[in-house]
Scaffold this active site. Structure first.
Site, mmCIF file in Angstrom:
data_model
loop_
_atom_site.group_PDB
_atom_site.id
_atom_site.type_symbol
_atom_site.label_atom_id
_atom_site.label_comp_id
_atom_site.label_asym_id
_atom_site.label_seq_id
_atom_site.Cartn_x
_atom_site.Cartn_y
_atom_site.Cartn_z
ATOM 1 N N GLU A 169 30.482 -16.324 -16.503
ATOM 2 C CA GLU A 169 29.519 -15.318 -16.048
ATOM 3 C C GLU A 169 28.068 -15.768 -16.248
ATOM 4 O OE1 GLU A 169 30.711 -11.581 -17.818
ATOM 5 O OE2 GLU A 169 32.545 -11.507 -16.618
ATOM 6 N N GLU A 289 38.960 -13.414 -14.243
ATOM 7 C CA GLU A 289 39.124 -12.188 -15.010
ATOM 8 C C GLU A 289 39.280 -11.043 -14.021
ATOM 9 O OE1 GLU A 289 35.996 -11.282 -17.753
ATOM 10 O OE2 GLU A 289 35.939 -13.312 -18.619
#
Length: 557
Positions: A169, A289
């Site tokens: 991220e 994810e």
């Protein structure tokens, strides 16, 4: 990203020797796609080696054992993502603590021995210090490069079933905008690529996983990553994004408590963009994810049937798009001590979606009021390409005609059946019907005896305030908060609908609805606030609270 920036990026990477010379091999691209498919499905060992404390147990999970990994493999998972946060294990010269690096190697070795494909990364470092790259470029890059130099060297001769992910991220604070953000991420990814390939051995052709900015699937993010793949021209690269759904639904705020047409359209759009922007261009995708953001607080933040519909459609879209999915599990799904799923029904829907579709329905809750005569009730089925077959109550198959009727996608339960199911006294679930389809997981429909909820006056403080509530079998879906002039009270002042678990939460055993300190922190002192409690039966109950300093009083309306 502008076309000029994309061309400039390609030129810089090629001239700096960071891109592979010559055209990418179609055979190797197919191998990248093949290994990605072989990794489906995947699971995240979250909140463990990525914990930011001194030890892998610092966020509440038990120490990793080989038995845990064996248990996960037995659940049908083919790959495991092991997030790793490195920063707190580096000294001032950026050297990683050898004991910690050896622990990561030990866990990776166990996972490989169990037959997993394994993915490791740089995880929470992304927001701890990598995000300062716009204002501390050289130091961040040096520290980042030091991690990958040591990690790549340590794993140089490890099985090719180990994959490396550049950063989790990625995000940047204080940048001038997306063009700079894209350029910084491209620089990190290119440096990662150069370092790993430069260590030789198995790393020469190891599969490397590159994320979009924020690991987000918006179009601009995908286009920027596509430009990086073109510039690097390496056939052993795989793209990654994350998916936590339409945000209001994912956390239950702004009235997003149902998996409605808006939430479905957002999911459909995400997979269409992945297909059009990456997969159709030969770039395989790992969805590193996925889940619902509300799970980080409590898995009950989103109502059971609504989340089951989310995961059923998600699994179908991922399977048909050829995207590999890796369930985010920070300990809230698989009980790592008892070795069981905390919500077996949820896992049944998730795991079944890897192979086929399951039928669902508009809800898993059917409320039958005790205070009025029982009548027949109709619900809408969502066959999802399956065929409805029958209804069961325990081991008994109910009778079509006397017990229920089906017309198209409409299932009608007879008054006689519902009367029989709800004859016993008291409120709550009186029966769980199993709606059966031609394939997939049955849909559970709870028949609930209920009446309109009732609330009572209460006094308390901004730190500890609850509304005494007789739920009478009903369940709380959401809550609105408004001032007398119609403006919105509490957090998220752009919507009347407050966030479940963050601003309010029901406690059914205690018979209360809690209003949190976070809610009162953004309530005007002395201004009465009208709360509307919205229940899953369709009932609504109004209540007024007034904060005076740290004191709160409330009364029904």
């Amino acid at each position: 990203m502008s076309r000029l920036l994309g061309r400039l990026l390609a030129f810089v990477l090629i001239t700096a020797g960071l891109a592979w010379p010559g055209p990418a091999s179609a055979v190797a691209q197919n191998n990248a796609a093949a290994i990605t498919r072989a990794m489906q499905p995947g699971w995240n060992l979250g909140n463990t080696l990525d914990a930011t404390g001194d030890d892998e147990t610092s966020w509440g999970n038990p120490r990793i054992t080989r038995e845990l990994l064996a248990n996960i493999h037995q659940q049908g998972f083919k790959s495991i993502r092991i997030p790793v946060t490195w920063g707190q294990h580096q000294d001032s010269a950026h050297t990683i603590d050898p004991a910690y690096l050896n622990r990561v190697r030990e866990v990776v070795g166990w996972a490989l021995d169990e037959g997993f494909y394994v993915l490791i990364n740089i995880h929470h470092d992304s927001w701890q210090w990598i995000n300062t790259m716009p204002t501390d470029h050289d130091n961040v890059l040096a520290r980042y490069n030091a991690i990958w130099t040591q990690v790549a060297t340590a794993f140089r001769d490890t099985s090719p079933k180990l994959l490396l992910e550049s950063v989790n991220e990625p995000q940047f604070a204080g940048s001038s905008g997306d063009d700079q953000n894209y350029a910084l991420l491209a620089e990190l990814n290119a440096s990662f690529h150069r370092i790993v390939r430069g260590t030789g051995g198995g790393n020469s052709t190891r599969f490397l996983v590159l994320p979009t900015l924020h690991t987000n699937a918006d179009q601009g993010r995908l286009d920027a990553l596509n430009a990086e793949f073109t510039a690097l021209n390496d056939p052993f690269l795989i793209a990654t994004v994350h998916y936590y759904g339409y945000w209001p639904f994912s956390v239950n705020v702004a009235g997003g408590y149902r998996f409605d047409a808006t939430a479905r359209a957002e999911m459909l759009g995400t997979f269409q963009r992945l297909t059009d922007s990456l997969i159709s261009k030969g770039i395989p995708v790992i969805l590193g994810e996925y889940g619902l953001l509300g799970f980080d607080r409590h898995t009950g933040t989103i109502e059971q049937g609504e989340k089951l519909k989310f995961f059923e459609l998600f699994g179908h879209l991922a399977r048909t798009a050829g995207v590999t999915t890796m369930l985010w599990d920070n300990g809230q799904h698989f009980d790592r001590t008892a070795a069981v799923w905390r919500d077996a029904e949820l896992f049944a829907h998730v795991s079944t979606s890897w192979r086929t579709r399951s039928g669902t329905a508009e809800s898993d809750l059917l409320f039958v009021p005790r205070s009025v005569p029982v009548t027949a009730r109709t619900i809408t089925l969502n066959p999802n390409g399956t065929g409805f077959t029958h209804v069961r109550l325990g081991d008994t198959t109910l009778r079509r005609g006397p017990d229920y009727q089906v017309s198209g996608d409409r299932l009608t339960l007879s008054a006689g059946l519902l009367q029989k199911l709800t004859t016993t006294g008291g409120y709550g679930v009186k029966a769980s019907l199993s709606l059966r389809f031609s394939r997939g997981v049955p849909w559970r429909l709870d028949v609930i005896s209920s009446d309109r909820p009732a609330v009572q006056p209460s006094a308390g403080t901004t730190v500890a305030y609850t509304v005494p509530t007789a739920f009478n079998g009903d369940r709380l879906a959401t809550m609105t908060a408004t001032y007398a002039d119609g403006s919105y009270a509490g957090p998220h002042s752009w919507t009347a609908y407050k966030e479940f678990d963050r601003a309010f939460s029901p406690d059914y055993p205690a018979g209360t609805i809690k209003l949190t300190p976070e809610f009162f922190a953004e309530v005007t002192d002395g201004a009465p606030v009208t709360l509307t409690f919205v229940f899953w039966s369709g009932e609504t109950v109004a209540y007024q609270v007034t904060r005076t300093g740290t004191t709160v009083t409330g009364t029904p309306l």
